[in-house]
Structures are given as C-alpha cells and as structure tokens.
Design a protein around this motif. Structure first.
Motif, mmCIF file in Angstrom:
data_model
loop_
_atom_site.group_PDB
_atom_site.id
_atom_site.type_symbol
_atom_site.label_atom_id
_atom_site.label_comp_id
_atom_site.label_asym_id
_atom_site.label_seq_id
_atom_site.Cartn_x
_atom_site.Cartn_y
_atom_site.Cartn_z
ATOM 1 N N TRP A 365 44.340 33.737 104.295
ATOM 2 C CA TRP A 365 45.142 32.785 103.529
ATOM 3 C C TRP A 365 44.260 32.042 102.523
ATOM 4 O O TRP A 365 44.635 31.875 101.356
ATOM 5 C CB TRP A 365 45.796 31.805 104.504
ATOM 6 N N LYS A 366 43.074 31.613 102.967
ATOM 7 C CA LYS A 366 42.161 30.896 102.082
ATOM 8 C C LYS A 366 41.601 31.809 100.991
ATOM 9 O O LYS A 366 41.409 31.375 99.851
ATOM 10 C CB LYS A 366 41.016 30.298 102.891
ATOM 11 N N ILE A 367 41.343 33.074 101.329
ATOM 12 C CA ILE A 367 40.789 34.010 100.336
ATOM 13 C C ILE A 367 41.816 34.300 99.248
ATOM 14 O O ILE A 367 41.477 34.346 98.047
ATOM 15 C CB ILE A 367 40.322 35.307 101.033
ATOM 16 N N PHE A 368 43.075 34.499 99.640
ATOM 17 C CA PHE A 368 44.127 34.707 98.631
ATOM 18 C C PHE A 368 44.229 33.493 97.709
ATOM 19 O O PHE A 368 44.335 33.636 96.482
ATOM 20 C CB PHE A 368 45.466 34.965 99.322
ATOM 21 N N TYR A 377 46.616 31.452 88.800
ATOM 22 C CA TYR A 377 47.913 31.889 89.319
ATOM 23 C C TYR A 377 48.246 31.050 90.558
ATOM 24 O O TYR A 377 47.437 30.943 91.478
ATOM 25 C CB TYR A 377 47.892 33.373 89.678
ATOM 26 N N LYS A 378 49.452 30.483 90.586
ATOM 27 C CA LYS A 378 49.835 29.576 91.656
ATOM 28 C C LYS A 378 50.872 30.243 92.558
ATOM 29 O O LYS A 378 51.870 30.795 92.087
ATOM 30 C CB LYS A 378 50.403 28.279 91.084
ATOM 31 N N PHE A 379 50.607 30.176 93.862
ATOM 32 C CA PHE A 379 51.539 30.642 94.888
ATOM 33 C C PHE A 379 51.741 29.504 95.885
ATOM 34 O O PHE A 379 50.798 28.768 96.209
ATOM 35 C CB PHE A 379 50.998 31.878 95.606
ATOM 36 N N ASN A 380 52.960 29.392 96.406
ATOM 37 C CA ASN A 380 53.196 28.356 97.402
ATOM 38 C C ASN A 380 52.709 28.824 98.774
ATOM 39 O O ASN A 380 52.301 29.983 98.952
ATOM 40 C CB ASN A 380 54.677 27.981 97.446
ATOM 41 N N GLU A 381 52.767 27.939 99.744
ATOM 42 C CA GLU A 381 52.230 28.233 101.068
ATOM 43 C C GLU A 381 52.996 29.342 101.771
ATOM 44 O O GLU A 381 52.400 30.165 102.488
ATOM 45 C CB GLU A 381 52.240 26.962 101.920
ATOM 46 N N LEU A 382 54.304 29.411 101.592
ATOM 47 C CA LEU A 382 55.088 30.466 102.228
ATOM 48 C C LEU A 382 54.692 31.839 101.691
ATOM 49 O O LEU A 382 54.594 32.818 102.452
ATOM 50 C CB LEU A 382 56.585 30.214 102.005
ATOM 51 N N LEU A 384 51.748 32.629 100.374
ATOM 52 C CA LEU A 384 50.414 32.926 100.896
ATOM 53 C C LEU A 384 50.473 33.347 102.356
ATOM 54 O O LEU A 384 49.705 34.214 102.799
ATOM 55 C CB LEU A 384 49.514 31.700 100.721
ATOM 56 N N ASP A 385 51.380 32.752 103.139
ATOM 57 C CA ASP A 385 51.559 33.166 104.533
ATOM 58 C C ASP A 385 52.030 34.615 104.620
ATOM 59 O O ASP A 385 51.550 35.392 105.468
ATOM 60 C CB ASP A 385 52.568 32.245 105.230
ATOM 61 N N SER A 388 49.021 36.902 103.824
ATOM 62 C CA SER A 388 48.031 36.958 104.896
ATOM 63 C C SER A 388 48.557 37.726 106.109
ATOM 64 O O SER A 388 47.776 38.401 106.807
ATOM 65 C CB SER A 388 47.628 35.538 105.297
ATOM 66 N N LYS A 389 49.851 37.667 106.402
ATOM 67 C CA LYS A 389 50.407 38.399 107.539
ATOM 68 C C LYS A 389 50.380 39.897 107.301
ATOM 69 O O LYS A 389 50.106 40.681 108.216
ATOM 70 C CB LYS A 389 51.849 37.942 107.798
ATOM 71 N N ARG A 390 50.671 40.320 106.066
ATOM 72 C CA ARG A 390 50.771 41.751 105.782
ATOM 73 C C ARG A 390 49.432 42.389 105.428
ATOM 74 O O ARG A 390 49.388 43.593 105.178
ATOM 75 C CB ARG A 390 51.756 41.970 104.626
ATOM 76 N N SER A 391 48.362 41.610 105.376
ATOM 77 C CA SER A 391 47.042 42.156 105.002
ATOM 78 C C SER A 391 46.101 42.184 106.200
ATOM 79 O O SER A 391 44.902 41.901 106.063
ATOM 80 C CB SER A 391 46.431 41.322 103.868
#
Length: 467
Positions: A365-368, A377-382, A384-385, A388-391
């Motif tokens: 999550w932190k690396i993304f 590029y901005k992504f919200n927490e959902l 990013l979650d 991180s789950k699919r990687s």
C-alpha cells in the motif's frame, strides 16, 4: 716581445679555457633544472594532478619534444639518495622539517567567494576557478591571508592524495588509483525515505553505520557496532536500493566491489587487488565496502572449483576476518539472492544476516502511494487497498513496473488516436491512470517470485538467519 706575446697568448688561452668551463657548468646546471622540471611534471601527471601539471608546463614552457625516460622518476631518485646517505653517514636522511611559520588552509564558502572577490569576473582568458581557499600564516600578532585558487572540484568525501601515505610501492599506488575510481558518490539522491517498507533493515544499517559515527562513545565494550551485514532475499525487494541509501546518507567512503573490476585473468592479480581494496578502505576510514551478489565471488567450496577462485575466496576470508577488528572503522555490506550457495566460513564473517522479504499488504500500500504520489497521480485509500490486495507476491521492483505499465497504458491510448489521425501529436495530452488501468496492468505484469520461492528463503532464515 716574443716572451710577452707568448705570455699574452697563454693568458688568453687560459681565460678562454675558464670561459668554456664556466659555460659548460652553466649549461649543465641549466640542463639539470630543465630535467627537474620535466621530472616534476611527469610525477604530477602520474599522481593524476593534471591541472597542476598543465599549469607547470605552460609557466616554464616545457616542450613536448622531450619526455622522461622510463627507468627514472622522483621516487627512485629519493630512495637512492636515502640509501646513499644511510650508507655514508649511518643514519637516515631527513627530507622534511617543521618550519617556524605555521600555515593552515581555510576553505571559503560560496557566498563569501562572491562577496570577497568582486574583481574576479569570468572571462574566456581568465575563467573563475571552481573553488577558492585561503592560506593563513599564523604570525602571532595577526594572520596574513594569502588567497590561492585551484581547478580541482571538491566533493563531500575529501580524498587525501595517495602520496600522503608512506610505505607503499608504486605498484600499490597504481592499484589504489583504480580502486578509488570505484568510489560511489553520495549525490545519487537516494534517501532512507525512498526505501519504503524496509524499516527494520534501515534501523539495522543505522546502528551499523550512522549512529557509531555520531556518538562513538556509546558503542564500546559489548555494544560495538556491527562490522558485517548480509542482505538476502528474492530479487527486486530493495537490497541494492538500501545500499544506495547507505552511500548517500552515511558520511563514509563507499566502495563498490564488482566481479568485473576485481577478477583478473593473471595469476595473483585478483588477490592483490582485493588486499589493496581493504588497505585503502582502512586509510580512508570511516568507509563502507559494498559487495553486490556475494555468491558470484564466494560460493561454496567444491572439488571442481578453479584454483583461482579458491585463492580469491581465501583472500576475501582473510581480509574480512581482519576487518572485523574493533579498531577498524570499516563496514562491509553484502547482498545475495542465493544465500544457500555461500560457504559457512563466509557467513561467519557477517554478524547480521537479514532477510529482505517480499512486502506485505501494508508495505505494498505504501509503495503504490510512493510511486503514484511521486508522479502526481492521486488515488484514494480504497483504491490503494484494492491494488495492494491484488498484488500479492509482488516485490518492490514488480510494483514499480506495474505502475509504469499503468501509465504507459494511458499513453498508448493517446498514441492510437494519433495513428488514427484523430488528433495531432503536438496536441496529445496524457491523462492520469485510474484503478481500471492498474488492474489491466496486473494482467500483463507477473511477479518474479511467488510463495514457493519465498518459503525457500524463510526456511534458510530459520536455519542460518541472524536478525
């Protein structure tokens, strides 16, 4: 009259002979001075003082038609004089003595240079030197300041000239010159904050390199800093990135050891170069020796191993054993992807053997967020979650490639519009990637390691790890 003429002719002949002797003595003295200047210029070039050598040649107008013979140099002349002096007077010759007037070099900051020397304007004939320093003569009543200039570029790690180290041969100095070219500058721009998800390794490296230099009195007795650290783990987890951060964050000389630079085809050259490496590291201490892919240089012993490889590994073990002394301010950092190929004797030299594992969900999550946020590029927490789950099983390097592929997907869409003549390439604008682009990139980028590979590293850690 005949006697007088004979006396005059004899006096004239004697005077002419004396003039010839004086002319010959002057010519010999002039030739000696010219030879000394050529010797000095050649010595400066040999010691890589190119700017000083060119300045000397231009000032005394040395011709390029002459060069110093191969069998003579200033070092040889000085050694022969010392031997002659000792054999004649039975005592060592004193070459240098302490002068009554003390001098010291004071480097002038960049702001001071601009204000203190307004007349020194850059021109094509008189360019501004790259740094300025002041030689202050300590005379007691007042300091007489003599400004001097040099064309040498200063770096963070000031290298003392090799000529300052006594007791080393010219061959040693030649090898040391090659090794100093392997010094990694601390200007690569990699900081601890760039090593996302590697907090445990960062703390350990700080214990070994950074804190002992700031507070050496705390690291005494049994609390001595670690001298050897081995980072192992799957490819792409950030082992080399950590070494770059050490080179930038620590105020030490950083030597990068590669197999191409230290493995030679001639017998004995590899071991000799390895020994000089550790000698130079001690001379320029505090220093760090970084060995990338240690298994390529020191694999397990085998009956089929070449004799040169055995000798090189034996010299490496000897030097590592000597470097582990407490008084040596030298730190050895090594990385490997195959720790099971290392000899147990090599592992003993590394007090800390740390597994740089695949990042967990929180670390991914932190690396993304690090890579996408650094590019704007901005992504919200959902979102990013979801990434991180699919990687799972993705390393830090794999996640970086995944982010690049997501951005390239947006660029490809714009390039297709250009190829279909919908827009001109001058008007092309690339939009920010979205979650769908990242999920599409997940179908194209596959991780190098997986759970089966990770299990192999975990098993080795349980047997030989020291963390």
């Amino acid at each position: 009259m005949d006697g007088c003429s004979e006396y005059i002719s004899a006096a004239g002949a004697q005077s002419a002979l004396q003039r010839n002797v004086r002319d010959r003595v002057k010519k010999e003295a002039s030739d000696r001075r010219r030879s000394i200047l050529y010797l000095i210029a050649a010595y400066l070039r040999e010691q890589n003082f190119t700017a000083s050598s060119e300045c000397l040649e231009a000032e005394v107008q040395l011709s390029s038609d002459f060069e110093v013979c191969d069998n003579i140099d200033l070092d040889t002349i000085l050694q022969e004089y010392q031997s002659y002096y000792y054999s004649k007077f039975n005592k060592h010759a004193k070459i240098l003595r302490k002068c009554n007037v003390q001098t010291r070099v004071v480097h002038v900051p960049k702001e001071t240079k601009k204000k203190s020397s307004p007349a020194a304007k850059p021109t094509q004939e008189n360019p501004v030197p790259q740094f300025q320093f002041e030689v202050r003569k300590l005379l007691g009543k007042g300091d007489e300041v003599v400004k001097a200039y040099s064309d040498v570029t200063l770096t963070d790690n000031q290298l003392r000239p090799l000529i300052d180290f006594d007791g080393y041969s010219s061959e040693w100095r030649e090898i040391a010159e090659i090794i100093l070219k392997e010094v990694v500058p601390g200007t690569m721009g990699v900081a601890w904050k760039d090593c996302v998800g590697l907090g445990a390794c960062i703390e350990l490296l700080k214990e070994a390199v950074v804190y002992p230099l700031k507070r050496p009195e705390l690291f005494t007795g049994l609390v001595t800093p670690w001298k050897g650290v081995l980072l192992y783990g799957p490819p792409g987890t950030g082992k080399t990135l950590l070494s770059k951060a050490v080179a930038c964050e620590s105020k030490t000389m950083f030597f990068n050891v590669t197999s191409s630079g230290f493995v030679h085809k001639y017998r004995g050259d590899s071991e000799k170069m390895l020994k000089v490496l550790f000698d130079v590291a001690r001379l320029y201490a505090p220093s760090t020796i970084f060995v990338d892919e240690l298994d390529a240089l020191a694999s397990c012993s085998s009956d089929f191993q070449h004799d040169a490889s055995r000798r090189f590994k034996a010299e490496l073990l000897i030097q590592l054993d000597g470097i582990l002394r407490d008084e040596d301010k030298v730190f050895v950092l090594a990385t490997t992807n195959r720790p099971w190929d290392l000899d147990s004797a090599v592992l003993r030299r590394f007090e800390k053997r740390i597994l740089v594992d695949l990042p967990g969900k929180e670390s991914r999550w932190k690396i993304f967020r690090y890579y996408f946020g650094g590019s704007g590029y901005k992504f919200n927490e959902l979102e990013l979650d979801a990434m991180s789950k699919r990687s799972a099983d993705f390393s830090g390097s794999d996640i970086k490639n995944l982010c690049r592929e997501a951005c390239m997907g947006k660029l490809r869409q714009g390039l297709r519009r250009v190829e279909n003549n919908e827009i001109k390439i001058e008007n092309l604008e690339v939009n920010s990637p979205c979650l769908d682009d990242v999920l599409a990139a997940l179908m194209k980028i596959r991780p190098v390691a997986n759970a089966r590979v990770q299990e192999k590293y975990l098993k080795w850690r349980d047997e030989f790890g020291c963390y």
